[in-house]
Design an enzyme around this catalytic site. Structure first.
Site, PDB file in Angstrom:
ATOM      1  N   GLU A  33      57.705  18.119  26.690  1.00  0.00           N
ATOM      2  CA  GLU A  33      56.976  18.876  25.656  1.00  0.00           C
ATOM      3  C   GLU A  33      57.814  18.914  24.392  1.00  0.00           C
ATOM      4  O   GLU A  33      58.982  19.303  24.429  1.00  0.00           O
ATOM      5  CB  GLU A  33      56.672  20.295  26.154  1.00  0.00           C
ATOM      6  CG  GLU A  33      56.038  21.209  25.113  1.00  0.00           C
ATOM      7  CD  GLU A  33      54.758  20.648  24.476  1.00  0.00           C
ATOM      8  OE1 GLU A  33      53.795  20.403  25.199  1.00  0.00           O
ATOM      9  OE2 GLU A  33      54.748  20.442  23.240  1.00  0.00           O
ATOM     10  N   GLY A  39      53.037  25.543  26.719  1.00  0.00           N
ATOM     11  CA  GLY A  39      51.702  26.161  26.650  1.00  0.00           C
ATOM     12  C   GLY A  39      50.690  25.385  25.819  1.00  0.00           C
ATOM     13  O   GLY A  39      49.502  25.693  25.839  1.00  0.00           O
ATOM     14  N   GLY A 176      30.565  23.897  10.922  1.00  0.00           N
ATOM     15  CA  GLY A 176      30.374  23.692  12.358  1.00  0.00           C
ATOM     16  C   GLY A 176      30.168  25.002  13.095  1.00  0.00           C
ATOM     17  O   GLY A 176      31.044  25.864  13.082  1.00  0.00           O
ATOM     18  N   ALA A 177      28.978  25.152  13.714  1.00  0.00           N
ATOM     19  CA  ALA A 177      28.670  26.381  14.469  1.00  0.00           C
ATOM     20  C   ALA A 177      28.924  26.173  15.947  1.00  0.00           C
ATOM     21  O   ALA A 177      28.091  26.467  16.803  1.00  0.00           O
ATOM     22  CB  ALA A 177      27.220  26.807  14.224  1.00  0.00           C
ATOM     23  N   VAL A 179      32.127  26.491  19.136  1.00  0.00           N
ATOM     24  CA  VAL A 179      32.893  27.608  19.679  1.00  0.00           C
ATOM     25  C   VAL A 179      33.948  28.110  18.689  1.00  0.00           C
ATOM     26  O   VAL A 179      34.053  29.316  18.426  1.00  0.00           O
ATOM     27  CB  VAL A 179      33.594  27.184  20.989  1.00  0.00           C
ATOM     28  CG1 VAL A 179      34.166  28.374  21.696  1.00  0.00           C
ATOM     29  CG2 VAL A 179      32.628  26.459  21.897  1.00  0.00           C
ATOM     30  N   GLY A 268      34.864  19.872  15.767  1.00  0.00           N
ATOM     31  CA  GLY A 268      35.237  19.206  17.015  1.00  0.00           C
ATOM     32  C   GLY A 268      36.688  18.781  17.051  1.00  0.00           C
ATOM     33  O   GLY A 268      37.421  18.928  16.065  1.00  0.00           O
ATOM     34  N   ARG A 269      37.100  18.277  18.198  1.00  0.00           N
ATOM     35  CA  ARG A 269      38.478  17.829  18.391  1.00  0.00           C
ATOM     36  C   ARG A 269      38.463  16.413  18.950  1.00  0.00           C
ATOM     37  O   ARG A 269      37.452  15.965  19.485  1.00  0.00           O
ATOM     38  CB  ARG A 269      39.215  18.773  19.358  1.00  0.00           C
ATOM     39  CG  ARG A 269      39.322  20.198  18.834  1.00  0.00           C
ATOM     40  CD  ARG A 269      40.042  21.120  19.823  1.00  0.00           C
ATOM     41  NE  ARG A 269      41.404  20.750  20.072  1.00  0.00           N
ATOM     42  CZ  ARG A 269      42.464  21.111  19.345  1.00  0.00           C
ATOM     43  NH1 ARG A 269      42.280  21.889  18.292  1.00  0.00           N
ATOM     44  NH2 ARG A 269      43.677  20.718  19.647  1.00  0.00           N
ATOM     45  N   ASP A 309      42.106  17.184  27.845  1.00  0.00           N
ATOM     46  CA  ASP A 309      41.393  16.807  26.618  1.00  0.00           C
ATOM     47  C   ASP A 309      41.571  15.333  26.270  1.00  0.00           C
ATOM     48  O   ASP A 309      40.789  14.790  25.490  1.00  0.00           O
ATOM     49  CB  ASP A 309      41.905  17.632  25.423  1.00  0.00           C
ATOM     50  CG  ASP A 309      41.391  19.064  25.438  1.00  0.00           C
ATOM     51  OD1 ASP A 309      40.802  19.472  26.456  1.00  0.00           O
ATOM     52  OD2 ASP A 309      41.598  19.779  24.432  1.00  0.00           O
ATOM     53  N   HIS A 440      27.953  50.218  41.369  1.00  0.00           N
ATOM     54  CA  HIS A 440      27.260  50.866  40.258  1.00  0.00           C
ATOM     55  C   HIS A 440      28.188  51.907  39.657  1.00  0.00           C
ATOM     56  O   HIS A 440      28.819  52.657  40.402  1.00  0.00           O
ATOM     57  CB  HIS A 440      25.988  51.544  40.778  1.00  0.00           C
ATOM     58  CG  HIS A 440      25.292  52.331  39.718  1.00  0.00           C
ATOM     59  ND1 HIS A 440      24.560  51.729  38.716  1.00  0.00           N
ATOM     60  CD2 HIS A 440      25.233  53.668  39.490  1.00  0.00           C
ATOM     61  CE1 HIS A 440      24.063  52.682  37.920  1.00  0.00           C
ATOM     62  NE2 HIS A 440      24.462  53.848  38.368  1.00  0.00           N
TER      63      HIS A 440
HETATM   64  P1  NAI Z   1      32.216  21.844  18.740  1.00  0.00           P
HETATM   65  O1  NAI Z   1      32.022  20.466  19.146  1.00  0.00           O
HETATM   66  O2  NAI Z   1      32.014  22.962  19.711  1.00  0.00           O
HETATM   67  O3  NAI Z   1      31.277  22.172  17.474  1.00  0.00           O
HETATM   68  C1  NAI Z   1      31.311  21.406  16.282  1.00  0.00           C
HETATM   69  C2  NAI Z   1      30.057  21.655  15.470  1.00  0.00           C
HETATM   70  O4  NAI Z   1      30.205  21.035  14.201  1.00  0.00           O
HETATM   71  C3  NAI Z   1      28.810  21.061  16.102  1.00  0.00           C
HETATM   72  O5  NAI Z   1      27.835  22.070  16.210  1.00  0.00           O
HETATM   73  C4  NAI Z   1      28.408  19.951  15.121  1.00  0.00           C
HETATM   74  O6  NAI Z   1      27.015  19.750  15.070  1.00  0.00           O
HETATM   75  C5  NAI Z   1      28.958  20.492  13.798  1.00  0.00           C
HETATM   76  N1  NAI Z   1      29.161  19.470  12.756  1.00  0.00           N
HETATM   77  C6  NAI Z   1      29.724  18.250  12.892  1.00  0.00           C
HETATM   78  N2  NAI Z   1      29.733  17.584  11.721  1.00  0.00           N
HETATM   79  C7  NAI Z   1      29.183  18.407  10.791  1.00  0.00           C
HETATM   80  C8  NAI Z   1      28.901  18.288   9.382  1.00  0.00           C
HETATM   81  N3  NAI Z   1      29.211  17.199   8.661  1.00  0.00           N
HETATM   82  N4  NAI Z   1      28.325  19.345   8.748  1.00  0.00           N
HETATM   83  C9  NAI Z   1      27.997  20.463   9.441  1.00  0.00           C
HETATM   84  N5  NAI Z   1      28.233  20.611  10.762  1.00  0.00           N
HETATM   85  C10 NAI Z   1      28.819  19.609  11.436  1.00  0.00           C
HETATM   86  O7  NAI Z   1      33.692  21.884  18.120  1.00  0.00           O
HETATM   87  P2  NAI Z   1      34.728  23.053  17.812  1.00  0.00           P
HETATM   88  O8  NAI Z   1      34.057  24.371  17.670  1.00  0.00           O
HETATM   89  O9  NAI Z   1      35.545  22.539  16.689  1.00  0.00           O
HETATM   90  O10 NAI Z   1      35.613  23.110  19.126  1.00  0.00           O
HETATM   91  C11 NAI Z   1      36.384  21.965  19.528  1.00  0.00           C
HETATM   92  C12 NAI Z   1      36.620  21.968  20.998  1.00  0.00           C
HETATM   93  O11 NAI Z   1      37.456  23.033  21.405  1.00  0.00           O
HETATM   94  C13 NAI Z   1      35.320  22.076  21.784  1.00  0.00           C
HETATM   95  O12 NAI Z   1      35.312  21.102  22.792  1.00  0.00           O
HETATM   96  C14 NAI Z   1      35.377  23.456  22.362  1.00  0.00           C
HETATM   97  O13 NAI Z   1      34.728  23.524  23.615  1.00  0.00           O
HETATM   98  C15 NAI Z   1      36.876  23.728  22.494  1.00  0.00           C
HETATM   99  N6  NAI Z   1      37.125  25.161  22.359  1.00  0.00           N
HETATM  100  C16 NAI Z   1      36.744  25.988  23.375  1.00  0.00           C
HETATM  101  C17 NAI Z   1      36.893  27.347  23.268  1.00  0.00           C
HETATM  102  C18 NAI Z   1      36.415  28.236  24.368  1.00  0.00           C
HETATM  103  O14 NAI Z   1      36.165  27.728  25.454  1.00  0.00           O
HETATM  104  N7  NAI Z   1      36.241  29.525  24.154  1.00  0.00           N
HETATM  105  C19 NAI Z   1      37.507  27.971  22.081  1.00  0.00           C
HETATM  106  C20 NAI Z   1      37.829  27.007  21.079  1.00  0.00           C
HETATM  107  C21 NAI Z   1      37.652  25.665  21.235  1.00  0.00           C
END
Ligand code: NAI
Length: 461
Positions: A33, A39, A176-177, A179, A268-269, A309, A440
């Site tokens: 690491e 982590g 991006g809406a 997570v 996204g990532r 990932d 309950h």
């Molecule tokens: P995501 O893939 O969940 O969401 C990205 C959003 O950006 C999508 O809704 C997509 O349609 C939108 N988008 C893409 N290009 C765009 C554009 N040009 N204009 C407007 N919108 C656009 O990615 P996010 O939220 O960045 O998360 C990355 C990864 O990390 C995900 O795989 C997620 O599951 C993981 N993660 C998980 C968490 C949890 O489990 N609580 C917390 C944080 C991240």
């Protein structure tokens, strides 16, 4: 230089869990690491620090909106951003030091530095080349941006910068809406930032049950988040001090611009495999950059495995952990297994949102016959007592009552989902859940009521 049975590259949830399990199975194990602390993204700049900020700002929301209703009167707390950041750092340190302790306890060697694989059976860290019978790549992922956007982690930030902004911005655009966008958007909205989320699709949280997604958007809108849906961000201009986010509406190609003090890019990532030397080694990649693996997480090079990932599948810490444990079993000559059909997903907003298994939308597309049992938290006494009766549990079963999926929006959704995960692992029916006594008053009664709704009906509906 040292010799090991296993060298794991990457000390995130996939890598460190894998290393600990390898050691527990009697293998001489090292974990490489390069960060200052173990982590990975999760503990240092992801899941854990974001949960600290979500917790702190949730408490603030409670103080501002619900304390007076409960007869708790007086001055609302003011925000000391520096102290909130210090608290977040303390949470990170406590967790990362915990992994160091577990490494010592399990006799896992931490090789500090960035690793590469000059040849099968060899891992180079700094100037040292170590040998290992098995190499497991758990190098994780990094934020992916969009063309026309330059990240400076100050004005235009990824989730990493968003966790440590110099000050609380007055305005923020979240691109991006998904997570990350909604969790961090919630944090800043509760801190008083005017948050606008711009999303390419016509709904938030892609892949989520569409009824839950609609409900979730309504609740977040009530909390002050603004949404621009069906809008493709074209670029961000930071030349005049403030950031200008330019987007095009999908429906008519019209363009618009929003100004903001801070822009969070949460689109996204992507797998992080830079510097590992995979190309020279001949490790095959998939079209989107993930490392290609077989059913036992082995790459195209014998003795080199990959998890988390960096390979295909949802980018979730717990998916990586499960793969880490399973591949450890494989290299120890046992049978490692991950059930990819039962991997829960959670969004840690208030209310929380969770899901496992099939959505109604997917079942419709597949032409599978199903039945839905739904129960609103309005009928749950405990939820009412804590001002969280918005939301519902939706359980989906097949014609034989076998559970196919569950989608929850409401208090404690991230914990409630696991009762359903266990039920699914055991191939249980909704009736099995419905006949199980639930204490309950708990939020979990809502899961039982949804199960009852799959049969003769819920009691409190
Ligand atoms: P995501 O893939 O969940 O969401 C990205 C959003 O950006 C999508 O809704 C997509 O349609 C939108 N988008 C893409 N290009 C765009 C554009 N040009 N204009 C407007 N919108 C656009 O990615 P996010 O939220 O960045 O998360 C990355 C990864 O990390 C995900 O795989 C997620 O599951 C993981 N993660 C998980 C968490 C949890 O489990 N609580 C917390 C944080 C991240």
């Amino acid at each position: 230089m040292a010799e090991f049975d296993v060298i794991v590259i990457g000390g995130g949830p996939g890598g460190y869990v894998c290393a600990i399990r390898c050691a527990q199975l009697g293998l001489k194990t090292a974990c490489v690491e390069g960060r200052e602390s173990l982590g990975g993204t999760c503990l240092n700049v992801g899941c854990i620090p974001s949960k600290a900020l979500l917790h702190a700002t949730h408490e603030l929301h409670e103080a501002e909106h619900n304390f007076a209703k409960m007869g708790l009167k007086g001055k609302s707390p003011s925000v000391d951003w520096k102290q909130m950041q210090a608290y977040k750092q303390e949470v990170i340190d406590g967790n990362t030091k915990g992994i160091e302790f577990l490494f010592k306890k399990n006799k896992v060697t931490w090789l500090k530095g960035w690793g590469s694989i000059p040849a099968a059976g060899q891992v180079k860290v700094g100037d040292d080349v170590h040998t290992a019978k098995n190499i497991i790549i758990a190098s994780g992922s990094e934020p992916s941006s969009l063309p026309g956007i330059e990240i400076d982690e100050k004005t235009v930030v990824t989730s990493t910068g968003a966790l440590s902004l110099g000050k609380i911005p007055k305005t923020m655009v979240v691109i991006g809406a998904g997570v990350i966008g909604l969790e961090m958007g919630s944090v800043y909205a509760r801190l008083g930032t005017e948050v606008t989320v711009v999303e390419y699709l016509d709904a938030i949280t892609p892949g989520m049950d569409s009824e839950v997604a609609k409900n979730f958007q309504k609740i977040l809108t009530k909390q002050g988040l603004k949404f621009v849906l069906g809008a493709a961000v074209q670029g961000v201009d930071t030349s005049g001090g403030k950031a200008k986010v330019n987007y095009k509406l999908n429906k008519d190609d019209s363009e618009a611009t929003i100004e903001a003090e801070t822009v969070l890019v949460a689109t996204g990532r992507k797998p992080f495999t830079d510097g590992l030397g995979l190309e020279a080694l001949g490790v095959e990649l998939m079209p989107r950059g993930q490392i290609k693996t077989d059913g036992h997480w082995q790459t195209s090079v014998k003795g080199v495995y990959a998890i988390g990932d960096a390979i295909q599948g949802p980018m979730l810490a717990h998916k990586a952990e499960d793969e880490g444990m399973a591949v450890a079993e494989v290299v120890a000559g046992k049978h490692g297994h991950v059930n990819y059909d039962v991997i829960p997903g959670v969004i840690y907003t208030t209310p929380e949102v969770s899901s496992v298994g099939k959505t109604e939308d997917a079942l419709k597309q597949e032409g599978v016959k199903y039945k839905v049992g739904k129960f609103s938290f309005m009928g749950n006494g405990r939820a009412k007592a804590v001002f969280q009766s918005d939301g519902f549990v939706k359980l989906i079963v097949d014609e034989n009552d076998r559970i196919l999926g569950c989608h929850i929006i409401g208090p404690g959704a991230g914990d409630l989902i696991h009762e359903v995960c266990v039920a699914m692992e055991f191939g249980a029916s909704a009736e099995d859940l419905a006949l199980t006594c639930h204490a309950h008053p708990t939020f979990s009664e809502a899961v039982r009521e949804a199960a009852l709704a799959c049969g003769d009906g819920a009691i409190h509906a």
